[in-house]
Structure formats: structure tokens, C-alpha cells
Design an enzyme around this catalytic site. Sequence first.
Site, PDB file in Angstrom:
ATOM      1  N   GLU A 170       1.248 -12.816  -5.850  1.00  0.00           N
ATOM      2  CA  GLU A 170       1.609 -12.445  -6.876  1.00  0.00           C
ATOM      3  C   GLU A 170       2.808 -12.991  -7.415  1.00  0.00           C
ATOM      4  O   GLU A 170       4.534 -12.785  -7.156  1.00  0.00           O
ATOM      5  CB  GLU A 170       1.991 -11.193  -5.862  1.00  0.00           C
ATOM      6  CG  GLU A 170       0.875 -10.337  -5.015  1.00  0.00           C
ATOM      7  CD  GLU A 170       1.562  -8.962  -4.586  1.00  0.00           C
ATOM      8  OE1 GLU A 170       2.526  -8.927  -4.433  1.00  0.00           O
ATOM      9  OE2 GLU A 170       0.652  -8.201  -4.457  1.00  0.00           O
ATOM     10  N   GLU A 381      -5.567  -8.270  -1.619  1.00  0.00           N
ATOM     11  CA  GLU A 381      -4.804  -7.136  -1.106  1.00  0.00           C
ATOM     12  C   GLU A 381      -5.170  -5.864  -1.488  1.00  0.00           C
ATOM     13  O   GLU A 381      -5.311  -5.117  -2.574  1.00  0.00           O
ATOM     14  CB  GLU A 381      -3.462  -7.249  -1.807  1.00  0.00           C
ATOM     15  CG  GLU A 381      -2.329  -8.814  -0.285  1.00  0.00           C
ATOM     16  CD  GLU A 381      -1.371  -8.973  -0.192  1.00  0.00           C
ATOM     17  OE1 GLU A 381      -0.223  -7.358  -0.684  1.00  0.00           O
ATOM     18  OE2 GLU A 381      -0.960  -9.981  -0.558  1.00  0.00           O
TER      19      GLU A 381
END
Length: 481
Positions: A170, A381
Site C-alpha cells: 500500500e 488483504e
Amino acid sequence: MTATNLNSMSWPPGFIWGSATAAAQVEGAGREDGKEDSVWDAFARVPGAIANGDTLEKGVDHYHRMPGDVRLMSELGLDSYRFSTSWARVRPGDRAVNPLGLDFYSRLVDELLGAGILPWLTLYHWDLPQALEEKGGWANRDTASRFVEYATDVYAALGDRVAHWTTFNEPFCSSLLGYASGVHAPGRQDPRAALAAVHHQHLAHGLAVTALRELGAENLGITLNLSTAIPRDPSDPVDLEAARRFDSLQNRIFLEPILLGSYPADTLRDLEPFGLSEVIESGDLEIISAPIDFLGVNHYHDDSVSGHPVSPDAGGSADGHSGGAERATASPWIGAEDLTFPTRGLPRTAMDWEVNPDGLRHLLVRLTAEYPTLPPLYVTENGAAFDDEPSADGQVHDPERSRYIQDHVAAIGQAIEAGADVRGYFVWSLLDNFEWSWGYGKRFGIIRVDESTFERTIKDSGLDYAALIRSVRSAEVVPAL
């Protein structure tokens, strides 16, 4: 959608069922065995930066309880465990390699392999050594070179046993939230530094992919947190423009340099006043677009987006990333600070995120349709925070989380049926943990961690996830003739 319903879906052979954590969120042992400050350790000492003044010092004690945690993974039937190594533990102060730090990860890998669980390693989940931040952090181009040194050190120690390598997790968060918004470490609010951080993290990714490939690594990728912008009113040019800018800053500024070797033209145009083009040097995009073997997709929610103000009585939020801290933060939406996120009236998690499983299906199908060079996808995720507590029987009954996981897994199955090449799913998170600016107040785990004793209790969602895995596997078994 129940596990039984999921059996009827066509899951690719070898589909991976896993769970994930991050070093900074679970390990603790903040000053043990040579570890020094990361940017998050330093940021947690800033007054008002973290809810309740929480720190990472003890985490959830995974550093000391790791073998037991691996046994819990085995009990759940996980195929793989996605974890990160801490740069601040492996190279404290980004000086020499710390053998004790690497030894912890070596023991973790051996425990996983001994339990038949695939190690899935992430090199950067936001814990830059504070010493490097004091030299400019990711706004300093030299940090990309330092990252490659760290990456090759980890590979030298673990490359004989770890087959899957993620460079960054991320980068949106560690660049735009860390350097523009200030809601994440290092807490800066400088749009030019944030865009330099975006580019230098891209560069570090490409350099590391090339270096690790030369050392023999075969499964290399990156994980991006991606969303879909849903204009509040698709007939309103203001909302359509807001959705375009959101997509530019949340998705395409990360996807396209890596997959296509160029920044989107509209992104460069939007960000021209903030210096993105000034940090791009000749040859950078060729390095950044080094071929990868997989793309990790982190997805929790899609986003209703508008260019109009949100009225106080209408619900929604002003910037979508305010975090849990008392400290004042800025917008991460550089050049699009007027973005708002009006509610659609959907159910919400404890993070105040709307629940819309079909958003994940739409995202995976969109990626497949729009990027011809797209490698195989893994949902690395996906999960939800809810305010769960033990019941009188000592167990944690969290049906909302179970339903969230099952519905999102079903959405992945639907995307696969529509042609998306998705090969695995990792629920976030294995354990309740330190949830960044929210501290320990937001619980994502399928295993509860008692804040005072660190006792672990598998929640009903964990038991349901284990049942889902068993059920899908049993459906894959073809009876002998």
C-alpha cells in the site's frame, strides 16, 4: 453466502487461502535484540498522533509468541501466512545488518514451513528506519537505493526458503497519508514531498525487483490498496470529475507506472503544480515497470465520491482518511482537496467504511479488462473491524465479520467466473493488532488478543473461515473411479 454455496464456485487449482499481519502492528519487542525506531515508533510519541496515546512497543507480543501463533494458523488450516519484515529490525538505523533481527524471521519461516504453511514475505509495510526519515525519508531519492540494500540483505538470509516476495504494501498510505495528510507516519503535510515519496517508492520497487530477480527470486510482486470511485450522481459533471481525480490518486498513479511504464497523462496534468514531473529522471519508468509475477490487491470498501460538500445531516466524510488521532491532519487528495465521500446508506464497519462486496468483484473485473499486461492477482488483504467482545461463554461471536468475509470471498468467485485471474485470498487480519492512528481500538482479527494478557482466542469468524477453507477443499477432491 455460506461456505456450502461457495463450494459450487469454480476455484482455480492451487488457490491459496491465507491470512496476513504486518511487523509493526503485531511484533512488539520495540527495543529488543537490536531493533531501533521506525517512523511509526517515533510518530507514536507525537502528542495526539495515535488514539489513546497507544504505542507499538508491545504490539500483541508476536515476537515472543510466534510459535504459538503459527500453531493457531495451522489449526485454522491456512495455506499461507503473509507477513512483513521490519527494516528497523533488520537494519537498525539503516546501518549494518542485525543478525538477531534476521534470526527472528528465519525462525518464523522455519516454523511456517514445518507446519506446511507457505511464507509470503512483504519487505515494506511502512516501518522505515527513523534515521532515514531524518535524512529526508521517501522524499529523498537516495532512500530507494537504501531499500534495495535492505531487500537484498533479507533475500540473502531467507531466499533459500521464501518463494514469494512483495516489495511494498500500500504505497498510497506510506506516501500520500504519510507525507501529505500526516495521518500516518512520518506525519508530514507537504504535498510536494508526498509526490516525491510516491515516485521514489515506485523507483525502489523497480530497483528491488531487478536486484532480487538477478539473485534468483522468481515470484515477485507488489501490493496496492485499490478502490472504485462511485460518483454520487453519475449525471453530475462535478461528481464525475471528482471520481476521475479519486481514481487518479488512489489507483492509476500506482498501477500505471508499474504495469504500463508511464504515469497517466491526466495525473501529470493535475499534479503539475506540485512537482511530480520534477522528480522523474530519464530511465526511471523503465526501471519501475520491470515485469512482476503477481499483483496483490488490498480492498476493504469502494467509495461514493462527490465534488460537492457533505451536509452535516447527510452522513459520509469530508476526506475519507481522517484516522483516529486528535492531531490535526490535512487532505491526502493533492489538487483535489474538495473531494467528499457521501454515504449510500449501506451497512458500515467500526472503521465507518461502507460494506459493499460487489465493489470487490467490480474492481477485479475492471483490472482484468483495462490492463492487458496484468499479472495474476491475489487479494492480499480484505477484512473488517467490528466492536467485538467476549461473551459470557468466553468466546467471541462476530457474525458480521463472518458474513463480511464470506460475501467478499463470493465476490472473488464471481470475478473469477467473469474472467479475472485471481489465485488467492488473505483475510486481514490474523490477530487483533495496532491499527495505526487508531491504536488498539479497532479490531480486525479473526483471532482476539486480550490487551492485558495477550491471550489468543479464535473468534467465530476464524472458525467460520476455517470451515470455509475445509469445505472448499473437500469440494475439490475428485472421488477415485
